[in-house]
Write a protein that holds these residues in place. Sequence first.
Motif, PDB file in Angstrom:
ATOM      1  N   ASP A   9       0.818  -1.212   0.000  1.00 43.19           N
ATOM      2  CA  ASP A   9       0.000   0.000   0.000  1.00 43.19           C
ATOM      3  C   ASP A   9       0.850   1.259   0.000  1.00 43.19           C
ATOM      4  O   ASP A   9       0.362   2.349  -0.295  1.00 43.19           O
ATOM      5  CB  ASP A   9      -0.901   0.039   1.250  1.00 43.19           C
ATOM      6  N   THR A  10       2.087   1.106   0.412  1.00 40.41           N
ATOM      7  CA  THR A  10       2.956   2.276   0.521  1.00 40.41           C
ATOM      8  C   THR A  10       4.273   1.998  -0.185  1.00 40.41           C
ATOM      9  O   THR A  10       4.623   0.852  -0.476  1.00 40.41           O
ATOM     10  CB  THR A  10       3.256   2.603   1.999  1.00 40.41           C
ATOM     11  N   VAL A  11       5.010   3.075  -0.439  1.00 37.98           N
ATOM     12  CA  VAL A  11       6.310   2.962  -1.101  1.00 37.98           C
ATOM     13  C   VAL A  11       7.298   2.239  -0.180  1.00 37.98           C
ATOM     14  O   VAL A  11       7.416   2.580   1.002  1.00 37.98           O
ATOM     15  CB  VAL A  11       6.843   4.363  -1.461  1.00 37.98           C
ATOM     16  N   GLN A  12       7.974   1.233  -0.739  1.00 33.08           N
ATOM     17  CA  GLN A  12       9.017   0.492  -0.031  1.00 33.08           C
ATOM     18  C   GLN A  12      10.374   0.916  -0.587  1.00 33.08           C
ATOM     19  O   GLN A  12      10.469   1.311  -1.748  1.00 33.08           O
ATOM     20  CB  GLN A  12       8.849  -1.015  -0.282  1.00 33.08           C
ATOM     21  N   LEU A  13      11.413   0.797   0.209  1.00 25.97           N
ATOM     22  CA  LEU A  13      12.754   1.120  -0.288  1.00 25.97           C
ATOM     23  C   LEU A  13      13.066   0.336  -1.568  1.00 25.97           C
ATOM     24  O   LEU A  13      13.669   0.851  -2.505  1.00 25.97           O
ATOM     25  CB  LEU A  13      13.813   0.812   0.769  1.00 25.97           C
ATOM     26  N   ALA A  14      12.617  -0.913  -1.621  1.00 23.77           N
ATOM     27  CA  ALA A  14      12.915  -1.759  -2.786  1.00 23.77           C
ATOM     28  C   ALA A  14      12.233  -1.269  -4.059  1.00 23.77           C
ATOM     29  O   ALA A  14      12.648  -1.633  -5.162  1.00 23.77           O
ATOM     30  CB  ALA A  14      12.522  -3.203  -2.510  1.00 23.77           C
ATOM     31  N   VAL A  24      11.308  11.666  -6.549  1.00 23.81           N
ATOM     32  CA  VAL A  24      11.935  11.193  -5.310  1.00 23.81           C
ATOM     33  C   VAL A  24      10.789  10.881  -4.359  1.00 23.81           C
ATOM     34  O   VAL A  24       9.968  11.756  -4.056  1.00 23.81           O
ATOM     35  CB  VAL A  24      12.881  12.239  -4.686  1.00 23.81           C
ATOM     36  N   LEU A  25      10.706   9.630  -3.928  1.00 27.08           N
ATOM     37  CA  LEU A  25       9.610   9.166  -3.077  1.00 27.08           C
ATOM     38  C   LEU A  25      10.147   8.803  -1.696  1.00 27.08           C
ATOM     39  O   LEU A  25      11.214   8.192  -1.583  1.00 27.08           O
ATOM     40  CB  LEU A  25       8.949   7.927  -3.689  1.00 27.08           C
ATOM     41  N   GLU A  26       9.383   9.158  -0.672  1.00 22.25           N
ATOM     42  CA  GLU A  26       9.756   8.785   0.687  1.00 22.25           C
ATOM     43  C   GLU A  26       9.165   7.412   1.010  1.00 22.25           C
ATOM     44  O   GLU A  26       7.981   7.151   0.700  1.00 22.25           O
ATOM     45  CB  GLU A  26       9.209   9.819   1.687  1.00 22.25           C
ATOM     46  N   GLU A  27       9.975   6.573   1.581  1.00 21.75           N
ATOM     47  CA  GLU A  27       9.493   5.274   2.061  1.00 21.75           C
ATOM     48  C   GLU A  27       8.238   5.504   2.901  1.00 21.75           C
ATOM     49  O   GLU A  27       8.217   6.385   3.759  1.00 21.75           O
ATOM     50  CB  GLU A  27      10.600   4.638   2.915  1.00 21.75           C
ATOM     51  N   GLY A  28       7.187   4.725   2.641  1.00 20.27           N
ATOM     52  CA  GLY A  28       5.948   4.877   3.401  1.00 20.27           C
ATOM     53  C   GLY A  28       4.920   5.782   2.744  1.00 20.27           C
ATOM     54  O   GLY A  28       3.787   5.866   3.211  1.00 20.27           O
ATOM     55  N   PHE A  29       5.283   6.480   1.659  1.00 19.23           N
ATOM     56  CA  PHE A  29       4.320   7.347   0.970  1.00 19.23           C
ATOM     57  C   PHE A  29       3.208   6.472   0.386  1.00 19.23           C
ATOM     58  O   PHE A  29       3.480   5.454  -0.258  1.00 19.23           O
ATOM     59  CB  PHE A  29       5.039   8.127  -0.139  1.00 19.23           C
ATOM     60  N   PRO A  30       1.947   6.846   0.608  1.00 20.39           N
ATOM     61  CA  PRO A  30       0.850   5.996   0.130  1.00 20.39           C
ATOM     62  C   PRO A  30       0.832   5.893  -1.404  1.00 20.39           C
ATOM     63  O   PRO A  30       0.866   6.906  -2.101  1.00 20.39           O
ATOM     64  CB  PRO A  30      -0.407   6.724   0.631  1.00 20.39           C
ATOM     65  N   ALA A  73      -1.613   5.115  -3.166  1.00 18.52           N
ATOM     66  CA  ALA A  73      -2.857   5.720  -3.669  1.00 18.52           C
ATOM     67  C   ALA A  73      -2.638   7.212  -3.964  1.00 18.52           C
ATOM     68  O   ALA A  73      -3.158   7.745  -4.951  1.00 18.52           O
ATOM     69  CB  ALA A  73      -3.991   5.535  -2.668  1.00 18.52           C
ATOM     70  N   ASP A  74      -1.865   7.892  -3.122  1.00 13.92           N
ATOM     71  CA  ASP A  74      -1.557   9.302  -3.380  1.00 13.92           C
ATOM     72  C   ASP A  74      -0.679   9.440  -4.626  1.00 13.92           C
ATOM     73  O   ASP A  74      -0.862  10.355  -5.435  1.00 13.92           O
ATOM     74  CB  ASP A  74      -0.842   9.927  -2.176  1.00 13.92           C
ATOM     75  N   LEU A  75       0.290   8.532  -4.771  1.00 17.56           N
ATOM     76  CA  LEU A  75       1.139   8.565  -5.963  1.00 17.56           C
ATOM     77  C   LEU A  75       0.282   8.358  -7.212  1.00 17.56           C
ATOM     78  O   LEU A  75       0.454   9.055  -8.221  1.00 17.56           O
ATOM     79  CB  LEU A  75       2.226   7.487  -5.874  1.00 17.56           C
ATOM     80  N   HIS A  76      -0.656   7.430  -7.126  1.00 12.58           N
ATOM     81  CA  HIS A  76      -1.527   7.167  -8.262  1.00 12.58           C
ATOM     82  C   HIS A  76      -2.339   8.403  -8.630  1.00 12.58           C
ATOM     83  O   HIS A  76      -2.472   8.767  -9.809  1.00 12.58           O
ATOM     84  CB  HIS A  76      -2.456   5.990  -7.942  1.00 12.58           C
ATOM     85  N   ARG A  77      -2.853   9.080  -7.624  1.00 12.78           N
ATOM     86  CA  ARG A  77      -3.629  10.300  -7.862  1.00 12.78           C
ATOM     87  C   ARG A  77      -2.764  11.360  -8.558  1.00 12.78           C
ATOM     88  O   ARG A  77      -3.213  12.043  -9.494  1.00 12.78           O
ATOM     89  CB  ARG A  77      -4.131  10.811  -6.500  1.00 12.78           C
ATOM     90  N   ASP A 125      10.323  14.871   2.148  1.00 10.12           N
ATOM     91  CA  ASP A 125       8.962  15.120   2.606  1.00 10.12           C
ATOM     92  C   ASP A 125       7.984  14.545   1.585  1.00 10.12           C
ATOM     93  O   ASP A 125       7.602  15.224   0.636  1.00 10.12           O
ATOM     94  CB  ASP A 125       8.765  16.618   2.823  1.00 10.12           C
ATOM     95  N   ARG A 126       7.665  13.276   1.695  1.00 10.76           N
ATOM     96  CA  ARG A 126       6.681  12.551   0.886  1.00 10.76           C
ATOM     97  C   ARG A 126       7.101  12.378  -0.585  1.00 10.76           C
ATOM     98  O   ARG A 126       7.479  11.302  -0.992  1.00 10.76           O
ATOM     99  CB  ARG A 126       5.296  13.198   0.989  1.00 10.76           C
ATOM    100  N   ILE A 127       7.041  13.430  -1.374  1.00 10.40           N
ATOM    101  CA  ILE A 127       7.359  13.285  -2.808  1.00 10.40           C
ATOM    102  C   ILE A 127       7.864  14.605  -3.366  1.00 10.40           C
ATOM    103  O   ILE A 127       7.323  15.663  -3.052  1.00 10.40           O
ATOM    104  CB  ILE A 127       6.108  12.801  -3.604  1.00 10.40           C
TER     105      ILE A 127
END
Lengths: 339, 339
Positions: free
Chosen positions: A7-12, A99-105, A107-111, A141-143
Amino acid sequence: MPLLDHDTVQLAHGAGGRLSADLIDKLILPRFHSAELDKLEDQAVLTLPPGRVAFSTDTFVVSPLFFPGGDIGDLAVNGTVNDVAMSGAQVHALSVGFVLEEGFPLADLHRILCSMEAAAAKAGVRIVTGDTKVVGRGSCDRIFVNTSGVGVVPADVNLSASSLAGGDVVLLSGTLADHGMAVMTAREGLSFRSSVRSDTAALNGMVHDLVTACPGLKTLRDPTRGGAATTLNEFAASSKVGIKLDGAQIPVKPDVAGACEILGIDPLYVANEGKLIAVVPAAEAEAGLAAMIAHPLGTDAVMLGRVVADHPGVVTLDPGFGAERIVDMPVGKQLPRIC
Amino acid sequence: MPLLDHDTVQLAHGAGGRLSADLIDKLILPRFHSAELDKLEDQAVLTLPPGRVAFSTDTFVVSPLFFPGGDIGDLAVNGTVNDVAMSGAQVHALSVGFVLEEGFPLADLHRILCSMEAAAAKAGVRIVTGDTKVVGRGSCDRIFVNTSGVGVVPADVNLSASSLAGGDVVLLSGTLADHGMAVMTAREGLSFRSSVRSDTAALNGMVHDLVTACPGLKTLRDPTRGGAATTLNEFAASSKVGIKLDGAQIPVKPDVAGACEILGIDPLYVANEGKLIAVVPAAEAEAGLAAMIAHPLGTDAVMLGRVVADHPGVVTLDPGFGAERIVDMPVGKQLPRIC
């Protein structure tokens, strides 16, 4: 939203292996498909019409990510389309770097991706190459979204901020301060009681119309960070001329003016994301203004002022009553993370 | 370092006003001056030779910022030069986008700028447009650098990762895993007792030589994140072919091999920043290898393996003893923030 294993961004998701491929194939590529991007090479190879290539970059760190009238996604597309277009170019292609922060949802990225897709389609530009990095929690900070863009400048167009001369007319394509005040009111939690909305929009269509209407067009710029005051001061400094603004002609929406008053902010210094300032020879001022007003994004366009030979490097404002004042460059802490 | 009013990055350095102008005029522009950048327009207008335009982007978030053999600055220049060059293009111009954390030492920024200047000069590319954003303390990890690049692909060059066929030969321009292990050992505090150094370098010169030596060149890629294993798997998948590697031919420096062993990492999966993998028809393999070896960055080049029609999509390694094994895509958490 497409089903992913998380559901959220992982480091991998940023490590270049299977999870990266999953994120790119399932979430990102379906929004941005273009012949070049679908090849998944490390670069796009573009066949452009002949001409000089306009090239620009901008990183978007706006906070909040979602604000009335837009989000970091359409802002990132429109912002770079506009920076390229201000050379007079037709804009062809964009790159996108996340640049994405680990844990960023996700669903927000999709939006955000959907919003970028819609903005690119509206502007008629293709997203042709990209990059995605993931950093650990607390490292961003998130993205953040970088976009770079390329376009082609028509052979007879030669714009420059240092080409202004006394007698030229300064045109503004619409109301000031909408974007900055939308972000500010969202940030201050005031947006629920206000109709202030960001003006984020791609101006490449209007630029095309202006270049056609005004063969003598001197310069174009979109007054983003630092607002119209900064753009006009840059023009005055580059061309070693003065600029006199007509205070009665500064268009600001009533709600935006109200928000500016509450927060003690001068709209001349607030960021815009869907407005441009054009400088044209006096003989082309009427034609330029008419071209702006005929465009859906230019209905509130005005003649904002004129270029003068005296007080070189200085921008002044005649309020219509009382003494003329100097409109200086902003100093210090001006609305950070507005774009 | 030029004298500024502050020792560290302030929020106002990114607000578009006087402090922004100060940072750009005194610290950034003197390192990057080019005819286009000096104009300080929102975009660069480039006169490029005729041909298709190669366009690429990459954001660099490497940690630590300074590591044996390089830093985030030269990495950002070389990385994008390489991504553009892997199309066979001659690289002309770069954009640079900084995200700076409030409080980041300006002396460190200056060091990074100097390193970018030197890398761009060495690669023969110009930095023509840029953007600087500042975010508050804790909103980014010190500094992120996006670079995008444009180049021109010669008319007779048409590279594609999906053009590989059985019999083609896979060339590798030098030792594997230097960059990734330099960052890892720096991060683990092991660098003081090791001579492992990043291989960060611009490969556009070698690409020029290869394109000339091998008219039938199939594809080029620099094996960065995910290492050679990822690049080769991408090739195998795109072309629906198998790839067989000769284990005896995998060049790894002794110190790098030692660090990989200590940390339990396979060098085939570790990032490189100054190496390329080329696939050429068998008839051009000797000429391609000779062109690599003749270049200062290719002295350790080898024939790494060959393309086969069987096991499409699968990369195998013949260790020279015992059973052939599959070299799969990496899964999961692979050395984050390596570039």
